[in-house]
Enzyme design. Structure first.
Site, short mmCIF file in Angstrom:
data_model
loop_
_atom_site.label_atom_id
_atom_site.label_comp_id
_atom_site.label_asym_id
_atom_site.label_seq_id
_atom_site.Cartn_x
_atom_site.Cartn_y
_atom_site.Cartn_z
N THR A 1 0.85 -1.20 0.00
CA THR A 1 0.00 0.00 0.00
C THR A 1 0.88 1.25 0.00
OG1 THR A 1 -1.80 -1.13 1.14
CG2 THR A 1 -1.76 1.27 1.33
N ASN B 1 -5.73 -9.48 -7.37
CA ASN B 1 -5.89 -10.15 -6.09
C ASN B 1 -7.20 -10.94 -5.99
OD1 ASN B 1 -6.33 -7.24 -6.28
ND2 ASN B 1 -7.34 -7.39 -4.31
N GLN C 1 0.65 -9.61 -5.59
CA GLN C 1 0.08 -10.96 -5.60
C GLN C 1 0.91 -11.96 -6.40
OE1 GLN C 1 -2.33 -12.29 -3.90
NE2 GLN C 1 -3.24 -10.46 -3.02
N SER D 1 4.96 -7.14 -1.52
CA SER D 1 4.54 -7.13 -0.12
C SER D 1 4.89 -8.47 0.52
CB SER D 1 3.02 -6.92 -0.08
OG SER D 1 2.54 -7.09 1.23
N ALA D 2 5.64 -8.41 1.65
CA ALA D 2 6.19 -9.64 2.26
C ALA D 2 5.10 -10.63 2.69
CB ALA D 2 7.04 -9.27 3.46
N HIS D 3 3.96 -10.12 3.20
CA HIS D 3 3.01 -11.07 3.80
C HIS D 3 2.22 -11.88 2.77
CE1 HIS D 3 -1.05 -8.93 3.61
NE2 HIS D 3 -0.25 -7.93 3.30
N THR E 1 13.09 5.09 11.11
CA THR E 1 14.02 3.97 11.28
C THR E 1 13.40 2.71 10.68
OG1 THR E 1 14.79 5.02 13.29
CG2 THR E 1 15.36 2.69 13.01
N CYS F 1 -9.06 -6.25 2.02
CA CYS F 1 -9.07 -4.84 2.38
C CYS F 1 -10.48 -4.30 2.46
CB CYS F 1 -8.27 -4.06 1.35
SG CYS F 1 -6.82 -4.92 0.76
N1 PMP Z 1 -1.77 -4.63 -4.04
C1 PMP Z 1 -2.40 -5.82 -4.15
C2 PMP Z 1 -2.65 -6.38 -5.52
C3 PMP Z 1 -2.81 -6.50 -3.02
O1 PMP Z 1 -3.44 -7.68 -3.14
C4 PMP Z 1 -2.56 -5.94 -1.75
C5 PMP Z 1 -3.00 -6.64 -0.47
N2 PMP Z 1 -4.36 -6.93 -0.44
C6 PMP Z 1 -1.91 -4.70 -1.68
C7 PMP Z 1 -1.53 -4.09 -2.85
C8 PMP Z 1 -1.62 -4.06 -0.36
O2 PMP Z 1 -0.57 -4.72 0.28
P1 PMP Z 1 -0.21 -4.47 1.79
O3 PMP Z 1 -1.15 -5.29 2.60
O4 PMP Z 1 1.21 -4.91 1.91
O5 PMP Z 1 -0.34 -3.02 2.05
#
Ligand code: PMP
Length: 386
Positions: free
Chosen positions: A86, A155, A183, A203-205, A241, A328
């Site tokens: 994001t 996504n 994704q 995005s790491a998660h 930081t 989201c």
């Molecule tokens: N872009 C896409 C295509 C996503 O699927 C997501 C997460 N739903 C994001 C951006 C946002 O990522 P983050 O949760 O790391 O902010």
């Protein structure tokens, strides 16, 4: 408890089926181990000039090297650590100044809401952006500074865009091209050089890391102003930081990407089995983007006549985690704008559920998901006609 590996979570919860990988992936054992290792040491400020600070700084350098190695980033690119995709998307969209924005209709809200007065590129019924329309928009904008932003994979539907072609078109018109690859990393091969884009986010998660850690990679000849100003960290592009622990996790997650990719053939087989079983049970369902190139793990399925929140609740009561689109926005009950952009009816967009599987799913999970899905369908529709 804290030292328990992921595998034990799934063994102890063997009745629980997690099929919401696109919302977030479970933290991998390698990431957990690496984070615990970092936590067991004293984490100092990576900007400190003393030896111990510089030792901490090495964690950041290792992570930058991992980004370069895993997604093939050349030396003409800058790498900025952020709090996630994001923020990385906001940084590139808001950080360029004096640009016109051209974005696809199905972008993540972090792109859609950070683009100022965007020109929208439509998608076809299979979820692929209209390249002729992109050319038309770009030719009208000739003479302006333009940034084109198209996500690598969606996504919700998993549909993969022809990013290389899009970047070529953008460059032909003198525009720059950004792609949100949040994704894609860990599900399909991401090679920034082959894609030919000027900037990219991850995005790491989404591939085993922890939420709160992401990256913006961009061409050094692109001028980006920071959106968070502070002590000049990250070459002045992101004050604050650095979150060393999360970045160590990101590094470990990146190392596991080749292993994740090697499992995607099996995952695709399971996803395809799931879809053919559902289609055999109820032929009037719809699987969005089925004829397009898609992420191997994703299926967005329309169940005629049954609202997605009803489906989600029933799945949840049966220990199955799925989603009604993007995490989201799943707090709100709104039809998916991605499906509407693909020409789905409001009813279809209201009655669809995303199933996104991953390495922990087994063939028996697919059977349980299919059985549960059909049970929901029968309970909510068939008795209407009795
Ligand atoms: N872009 C896409 C295509 C996503 O699927 C997501 C997460 N739903 C994001 C951006 C946002 O990522 P983050 O949760 O790391 O902010």
């Amino acid at each position: 408890m804290i030292n328990k590996p992921l595998s034990s979570f799934f063994l102890e919860n063997s009745n629980y089926i997690y099929a919401d990988y696109n919302a977030t992936s479970p933290i991998s054992d390698g990431v957990r181990k690496s984070i615990l290792e970092v936590l067991s040491k004293q984490i100092l400020n990576p900007s400190s000039l003393h030896r111990k600070g510089q030792e901490t700084r090495k964690i950041l350098q290792d992570a930058r090297d991992a980004v370069c190695g895993i997604i093939d980033v050349s030396s003409d690119k800058e790498i900025v650590f952020t709090s996630g995709a994001t923020e990385a998307n906001n940084l590139v969209m808001r950080g360029v100044t004096g640009f016109q924005y051209v974005v696809s209709a199905i972008e993540h809200p972090s792109i859609l809401n950070s683009a100022h007065n965007p020109h929208i590129i439509p998608v076809n019924q299979e979820g692929i952006i209209d390249l002729l329309e992109l050319e038309k928009i770009l030719s009208k904008l000739k003479g302006n500074k333009v940034i084109v932003s198209v996500m690598m994979a969606n996504n919700e539907t998993g549909v993969v865009q022809p990013i290389r072609e899009i970047a070529e078109i953008a460059h032909k018109f003198g525009a720059i091209c950004h792609t949100d690859a949040a994704q894609s990393v860990g599900k399909i091969k991401v090679n920034m050089e082959n894609l030919g884009v000027d900037s990219l986010t991850l995005s790491a998660h989404k591939f085993g890391g922890i939420a709160g850690s992401g990256v913006l990679v961009f061409n050094k000849n692109l001028t980006i102003e920071p959106i968070i100003v502070g002590g000049g960290q990250e070459k002045g592009l992101r004050g604050g930081t650095e979150n060393v622990v999360a970045i160590a996790g990101l590094s470990a997650a990146l190392q596991s990407v080749p292993d994740l990719l090697s499992k995607m053939n099996e995952i695709k087989k399971l996803r395809d089995q799931l879809e053919s079983k559902l289609l055999n049970l109820v032929s009037s369902i719809k699987i969005f983007g089925k004829n397009s190139k898609r992420l191997p793990n994703t299926s967005f399925v329309y169940m005629p006549g049954v609202k997605s929140d009803v489906q989600l609740m029933h799945f949840d009561l049966n220990n199955i985690a799925v989603s009604n689109g993007s995490a989201c926005s799943s707090g709100k009950i709104e039809p998916s704008y991605v499906l509407l952009a693909m020409g789905a009816t409001k009813e279809q967009a209201n009655c669809s559920v995303r199933i996104s599987i991953g390495p922990q799913n087994k063939p028996q999970d697919i059977k349980k998901i299919v059985d549960c899905w059909y049970d929901i369908y029968k309970k909510n529709t068939l008795n209407m006609y009795k």
